[in-house]
Design an enzyme around this catalytic site. Structure first.
Site, PDB file in Angstrom:
ATOM      1  N   GLN A 178       9.280   5.968  -7.688  1.00  0.00           N
ATOM      2  CA  GLN A 178       7.864   6.347  -7.758  1.00  0.00           C
ATOM      3  C   GLN A 178       6.981   5.174  -8.208  1.00  0.00           C
ATOM      4  O   GLN A 178       5.948   5.373  -8.845  1.00  0.00           O
ATOM      5  CB  GLN A 178       7.685   7.565  -8.669  1.00  0.00           C
ATOM      6  CG  GLN A 178       8.137   8.879  -8.030  1.00  0.00           C
ATOM      7  CD  GLN A 178       7.302   9.246  -6.808  1.00  0.00           C
ATOM      8  OE1 GLN A 178       6.150   8.840  -6.674  1.00  0.00           O
ATOM      9  NE2 GLN A 178       7.885  10.015  -5.900  1.00  0.00           N
ATOM     10  N   SER A 179       7.377   3.965  -7.866  1.00  0.00           N
ATOM     11  CA  SER A 179       6.649   2.768  -8.282  1.00  0.00           C
ATOM     12  C   SER A 179       5.207   2.719  -7.769  1.00  0.00           C
ATOM     13  O   SER A 179       4.966   2.820  -6.565  1.00  0.00           O
ATOM     14  CB  SER A 179       7.403   1.536  -7.765  1.00  0.00           C
ATOM     15  OG  SER A 179       6.586   0.384  -7.831  1.00  0.00           O
ATOM     16  N   ASN A 180       4.265   2.554  -8.697  1.00  0.00           N
ATOM     17  CA  ASN A 180       2.863   2.342  -8.312  1.00  0.00           C
ATOM     18  C   ASN A 180       2.674   0.943  -7.750  1.00  0.00           C
ATOM     19  O   ASN A 180       1.824   0.717  -6.895  1.00  0.00           O
ATOM     20  CB  ASN A 180       1.952   2.515  -9.528  1.00  0.00           C
ATOM     21  CG  ASN A 180       2.096   3.886 -10.157  1.00  0.00           C
ATOM     22  OD1 ASN A 180       1.883   4.889  -9.500  1.00  0.00           O
ATOM     23  ND2 ASN A 180       2.487   3.920 -11.423  1.00  0.00           N
TER      24      ASN A 180
END
Ligand SMILES: *Cc1c(COP(=O)(O)O)cnc(C)c1O
Length: 325
Positions: free
Chosen positions: A75-77
């Site tokens: 879920q890396s921004n």
């Protein structure tokens, strides 16, 4: 001290707003709270990586690269904003994700897909190894990949936050406001490193408190110190040690990175319902939870001004639906 800045492209909507959190301050009955809205930088739902990418993309273009390769958690921004920057500049994008592909594409993964990024799942392999493989495959196909490290946290990424401190100082001067503390979520350390250097360059006199979302304080402090020194050198400021200005709190790691607990849930709901502002459960929810806890413990006095630096991340919310409701 006059930094010599590398080339930059215009990606982020700047300056981001700075405003008081009146209802939250009143509710917590502690210091006066302000917020710096780097959740409003734009670039596919905002966040701190937009400022870093202005310098990273500029270098990629200057080197004639046609493809961005980076890595992060599922879920890396950072991956999401890198994919968006690649789309904006007509570059390809490959993302090397940690772990195994989840059953459903939600939150940032959905957005990565919409942005046209190619996804690789590292599984049990080391992500830097997989990144090197992906880059080699791209080169074999005649492409020119540009590799961006985890979180975009190298000297160029940190430079975005040196300039963010200049932006903040201008806003503080205009508003005749004095900030005693900045509280910010710290992960790979590039944001805090840039802020610490920018504080020294532009004369910010308050303290910068990083709330770690995963590394232990000692390790993260060492990492940030090294990045501050390297960035100072890169900007032509000579050898500079600001180790004494680096403050990292690792009291709020809970069950670990991305593991949502009662603290994050409470912080998210409180800020949403008192201010209409969305935090994320991984970074800003943890940092705000830490700030609320520090306020309750009396770490700040009533007359002090505390600025919460919102670094974005709310694009993940739907992926955490079962943990948040
Ligand atoms: C990446 C990220 C951070 C941490 O920034 P670092 O420079 O990696 O320390 C904080 N908040 C959000 C929402 C992020 O995506």
């Amino acid at each position: 001290m006059s930094p010599k800045y590398p080339n930059r492209v215009k990606i982020a909507h700047l300056p981001t707003p700075l405003h008081p959190l009146e209802r939250l301050s009143k509710h917590l009955n502690g210091p006066t709270l302000y917020i710096k809205r780097d959740d409003a930088t734009g670039l596919a739902a905002g966040g701190n990586k937009a400022r870093k990418l202005e310098f990273l993309v500029a270098e990629a273009l200057a080197q004639g690269c046609d493809h961005l390769v980076t890595t992060g958690a599922a879920q890396s921004n950072h991956c999401r904003q890198t994919a968006a920057a690649a789309a904006q500049y007509g570059l390809g994008c490959s993302l090397v994700m940690k772990g195994h592909e989840p059953a459903a594409k939600t939150g940032n993964l959905l957005i990565d897909d919409l942005l046209g990024a190619h996804m690789y799942w590292a599984g049990d392999q080391d992500t830097s190894k997989v990144m090197a493989q992906v880059a080699a495959e791209l080169r074999a196909m005649g492409r020119k990949p540009y590799l961006i490290p985890l979180g975009g946290s190298n000297v160029l990424g940190a430079t975005g936050y040196v300039l963010a401190m200049q932006e903040l100082m201008t806003q503080l001067t205009t508003a005749a406001l004095n900030v005693d503390f900045i509280v910010v979520a710290s992960g790979s350390g590039g944001t805090q490193a840039g802020m610490v250097l920018g504080a020294a360059v532009y004369g910010f006199r308050g303290q910068i408190l990083g709330v770690s979302v995963s590394p232990e304080a000692q390790a993260l402090t060492t990492q940030i110190a090294a990045l501050v020194t390297a960035t100072a050198t890169h900007l032509g400021l000579g050898t500079l040690s600001l180790a004494h200005k680096i403050s990292v709190n690792d009291d709020y790691l809970g069950e670990g990175y991305g593991m949502v607990g009662e603290m994050e849930r409470e912080a998210l709901r409180l800020v949403a319902q008192r201010e209409g502002i969305l935090l994320d459960p991984v970074y800003t929810g943890r940092a705000m939870g830490g700030l609320i806890d520090l306020i309750r413990w009396g770490a700040f006095t009533r007359g002090q001004n505390v600025l919460f630096w919102h670094t974005g991340g709310a694009a993940v919310l739907s992926a955490f639906a079962d943990k948040l409701s």
